[in-house]
Write an enzyme that holds these catalytic residues in place. Structure first.
Site, PDB file in Angstrom:
ATOM      1  N   THR A 238       0.910  -1.139  -0.114  1.00 24.97           N
ATOM      2  CA  THR A 238       0.150   0.380   0.134  1.00 24.97           C
ATOM      3  C   THR A 238       1.028   1.596  -0.250  1.00 24.97           C
ATOM      4  O   THR A 238       1.920   1.162   0.386  1.00 24.97           O
ATOM      5  CB  THR A 238      -1.080  -0.249   1.023  1.00 24.97           C
ATOM      6  N   CYS A 326      30.876   5.462  13.869  1.00 23.68           N
ATOM      7  CA  CYS A 326      30.148   5.606  13.844  1.00 23.68           C
ATOM      8  C   CYS A 326      29.467   5.040  13.042  1.00 23.68           C
ATOM      9  O   CYS A 326      28.310   5.025  12.976  1.00 23.68           O
ATOM     10  CB  CYS A 326      29.402   7.410  13.739  1.00 23.68           C
TER      11      CYS A 326
END
Ligand SMILES: *Cc1c(COP(=O)(O)O)cnc(C)c1O
Length: 393
Positions: A238, A326
């Site tokens: 959807t 990171c």
């Protein structure tokens, strides 16, 4: 510390207020499924059509060539996996670069485990691939070239028009991960001979969890998400109507404001670069000096750990990123900085600052001043720096 100076816009951006307002009705009043037949679905369907035009308009594509996805990573996975699948009778060879985002690199790794061969092109000291190397890497069984439009760490813009030309002269498809470029720098899929292009909403002030894959008309790719017939049978599920409407609006705004915004951001960025290079010794600017994203700065400071800089900047409300830990959660230096030829110990001292339209000259002055103090402080704690200074006296 009340004010945040957000300089991590390559990781994600703040949603534009107008974009958010465009989305809200599709959560509340106009919540219908756009695939439904009743007239209540009409407004949702119209919003998706409009967004498709806006998304296409930014890159000179036709609306029918835009497929909405849930982000850049999905678009990259789809582009690579399903093209290789659809053209397997020709071969199973892909050419990419060593500095791609992990959404491309790890998809390539996956495909290598499934019978594909991948050539990873080297880059030069500025992070650009060589068109000569590219030509030499093309084989009769090469299906796809996938090279990013601009690099997310060092900001270098790749010669994509040249890559597209070579791809098409050799009958090979060209995919570009344009997640950092879409909405930031001009792209035209026809002029640049791009066959597939990935973009992500949250990298240009749109909503998170939205993206597109542009697929040139006539290019075969199988469905990546199997299920219903949405997106012309090519991407089931959807439709995320609020997200799609937001993506479209963000694309429209990005197109309308690009030129002026880039002049402003480039100027502020250059002031930051010049000041840091003048005031902080043993500093290197990574990435191409001019062929780079307007908002990207990436430095290496010798004798300093990237992580320590990030922590001290954070204490001042400055959000920055370091190429090392990171991204991967490990302490390996960035694959991009290694690919441009930096030794491990220098690559560890990298700092990426990515500006936005909202970044002011005052922000930049503050950051430059504080950064200088932070680097001095960290160097004064470094035995390597102490030795270095002794040997140079
Ligand atoms: C952020 C990014 C991606 C991943 O996009 P998501 O929408 O976060 O999945 C892919 N490629 C590049 C170059 C990126 O910067």
């Amino acid at each position: 510390m009340d004010k945040i100076i957000y300089l991590d816009n390559a990781a994600t951006t703040k949603i534009n207020e107008e974009v958010l307002n465009e989305m809200l009705p599709f959560f509340k009043e106009i919540y219908s499924n756009p695939s439904a037949v009743y007239s209540f679905a009409g407004k949702a369907k119209a919003a998706v059509d409009k967004a498709r035009e806006q998304a296409a308009g930014l890159i000179g594509a036709k609306p029918g060539e835009i497929y909405f996805t849930a982000g850049g990573s999905e678009s990259d996975n789809w582009a690579l996996k399903e093209t290789i699948q659809a053209y397997s009778s020709k071969g199973k060879h892909i050419i990419t670069s060593k500095i791609e985002h992990h959404a491309v690199l790890n998809t390539c790794k996956y495909l290598e485990g499934h019978g594909c061969e991948v050539t990873y092109l080297d880059v030069d000291k500025d992070g650009k691939i060589s068109l000569e190397d590219l030509k030499a890497a093309i084989r009769p069984d090469t299906v796809l070239i996938s090279v990013m439009a601009a690099n997310n760490e060092i900001g270098t813009i790749e010669p994509i028009a040249g890559i597209g030309k070579i791809a098409h002269e050799n009958g090979v498809l060209f995919h570009t991960d344009a997640v950092q470029a879409y909405g930031h720098i001009p792209i035209n899929v026809d002029e640049m001979n791009i066959d597939l292009l990935s973009a992500s909403g949250h990298k240009f002030n749109g909503p998170k969890g939205t993206g597109i894959l542009y697929i040139r008309k006539g290019v075969k790719t199988s469905s990546f998400i199997h299920g219903g017939a949405q997106e012309r049978n090519r991407r089931a599920g959807t439709l995320n109507v609020p997200g799609i409407a937001g993506f479209g609006k963000a694309a429209q705004i990005a197109k309308d404001t690009m030129e002026e915004r880039n002049i402003k951001v480039t100027h502020i960025r250059n002031c930051l670069v010049n000041r840091v290079l003048e005031e902080i010794p043993y500093t290197r600017l990574n990435g191409h000096r001019t062929d780079r994203l307007p908002n990207n700065v990436n430095f290496c400071f010798r004798f300093v750990e990237g992580e320590s800089m990030i922590i001290l900047l954070d204490q001042l409300g400055i959000c920055a990123s370091s190429g090392s830990a990171c991204t991967s959660g490990s302490l390996d230096p960035s694959h991009v900085l290694l690919a441009i030829g930096l030794p491990h110990e220098i690559a560890h001292g990298s700092l990426r600052l990515t500006l936005s339209e909202e970044t002011s000259m005052e922000d930049i002055s503050f950051v430059a001043r504080e950064l200088k103090k932070i680097i001095e402080k960290l160097r004064n704690m470094s035995p390597l720096y102490e030795d270095f200074i002794k040997n140079h006296k």
